[in-house]
Design a protein around this motif. Structure first.
Motif, short mmCIF file in Angstrom:
data_model
loop_
_atom_site.label_atom_id
_atom_site.label_comp_id
_atom_site.label_asym_id
_atom_site.label_seq_id
_atom_site.Cartn_x
_atom_site.Cartn_y
_atom_site.Cartn_z
N GLN A 71 -13.96 5.38 -10.34
CA GLN A 71 -13.26 4.46 -11.61
C GLN A 71 -14.18 4.58 -12.44
O GLN A 71 -13.51 4.85 -13.66
CB GLN A 71 -12.32 3.86 -10.92
CG GLN A 71 -11.22 3.00 -12.15
CD GLN A 71 -10.58 3.92 -12.44
OE1 GLN A 71 -9.69 4.69 -11.51
NE2 GLN A 71 -10.30 4.74 -13.79
N GLN A 72 -15.42 3.65 -12.51
CA GLN A 72 -16.04 3.75 -12.91
C GLN A 72 -16.62 4.59 -13.96
O GLN A 72 -17.29 4.70 -15.42
CB GLN A 72 -17.04 2.60 -12.70
CG GLN A 72 -16.86 1.14 -12.43
CD GLN A 72 -18.18 0.62 -11.59
OE1 GLN A 72 -18.62 1.11 -11.69
NE2 GLN A 72 -17.83 -0.54 -11.32
N TYR A 73 -16.97 5.84 -12.82
CA TYR A 73 -17.57 7.42 -13.82
C TYR A 73 -16.05 8.07 -14.97
O TYR A 73 -16.67 7.97 -15.78
CB TYR A 73 -17.99 8.41 -12.65
CG TYR A 73 -17.44 9.29 -13.16
CD1 TYR A 73 -19.10 9.66 -13.37
CD2 TYR A 73 -17.01 10.41 -12.61
CE1 TYR A 73 -19.06 11.32 -14.26
CE2 TYR A 73 -17.23 11.57 -13.59
CZ TYR A 73 -18.54 11.97 -14.10
OH TYR A 73 -18.35 13.60 -14.47
N LEU A 74 -15.38 7.98 -14.72
CA LEU A 74 -14.02 8.33 -14.72
C LEU A 74 -14.05 7.51 -16.33
O LEU A 74 -13.78 7.95 -17.16
CB LEU A 74 -12.50 8.06 -14.29
CG LEU A 74 -12.69 9.43 -12.63
CD1 LEU A 74 -11.34 9.75 -12.42
CD2 LEU A 74 -12.79 10.89 -13.89
N ASP A 75 -14.10 6.52 -16.74
CA ASP A 75 -14.16 5.51 -17.49
C ASP A 75 -15.20 5.49 -18.02
O ASP A 75 -15.67 5.04 -19.07
CB ASP A 75 -13.29 4.16 -16.85
CG ASP A 75 -12.12 3.99 -15.51
OD1 ASP A 75 -11.78 4.54 -16.61
OD2 ASP A 75 -12.24 2.89 -15.75
N GLY A 76 -16.52 6.02 -17.82
CA GLY A 76 -17.84 6.27 -18.60
C GLY A 76 -18.25 5.12 -18.59
O GLY A 76 -18.77 5.32 -19.33
N GLU A 77 -18.12 4.66 -17.88
CA GLU A 77 -19.26 2.67 -17.03
C GLU A 77 -19.88 3.51 -16.50
O GLU A 77 -20.39 2.18 -15.83
CB GLU A 77 -18.31 1.66 -16.99
CG GLU A 77 -17.24 1.99 -18.12
CD GLU A 77 -15.67 0.90 -17.57
OE1 GLU A 77 -15.90 0.32 -16.09
OE2 GLU A 77 -14.91 0.46 -18.17
N LEU A 78 -20.09 4.57 -16.16
CA LEU A 78 -20.98 4.84 -14.93
C LEU A 78 -21.30 6.16 -14.93
O LEU A 78 -20.91 7.00 -15.44
CB LEU A 78 -20.61 4.61 -13.45
CG LEU A 78 -21.17 4.74 -12.39
CD1 LEU A 78 -22.41 3.91 -12.16
CD2 LEU A 78 -20.37 5.17 -11.02
#
Length: 88
Positions: A71-78
């Motif tokens: 989810q963090q990857y999808l949100d651009g946070e990872l």
């Protein structure tokens, strides 16, 4: 903006998006959807790869769900390039 890794493919983003929208899914279900237009065998391989990097979790019987890191990857946070595989 999503920060992918060199080991990732376009199928990975579609697969992660599917799991974000549907909570869980099998490679067969994903392949039959309009969102993920890849063959089941390819999606099965990609699920295993994403599991090795911690972006999805298998919950049993070939069913996968998005992990917190996914989810963090999808949100651009990872940045996926910073992830290390559990096993190859």
């Amino acid at each position: 903006m999503r920060l992918s890794a060199d080991w990732m493919t376009i199928a990975d983003d579609r697969l992660l998006e599917y799991l974000a929208e549907h909570e869980t899914g099998t490679p067969k279900e994903m392949g039959e959807s309009d969102l993920v237009r890849f063959k089941r065998v390819h999606l099965q391989r990609r699920c295993k790869k994403l599991e090795n990097y911690g972006l999805v979790r298998q919950v049993g019987n070939g069913v996968y769900m998005l992990s917190e890191e996914g989810q963090q990857y999808l949100d651009g946070e990872l940045d996926a390039a910073t992830l290390e595989p559990d096993e190859e």
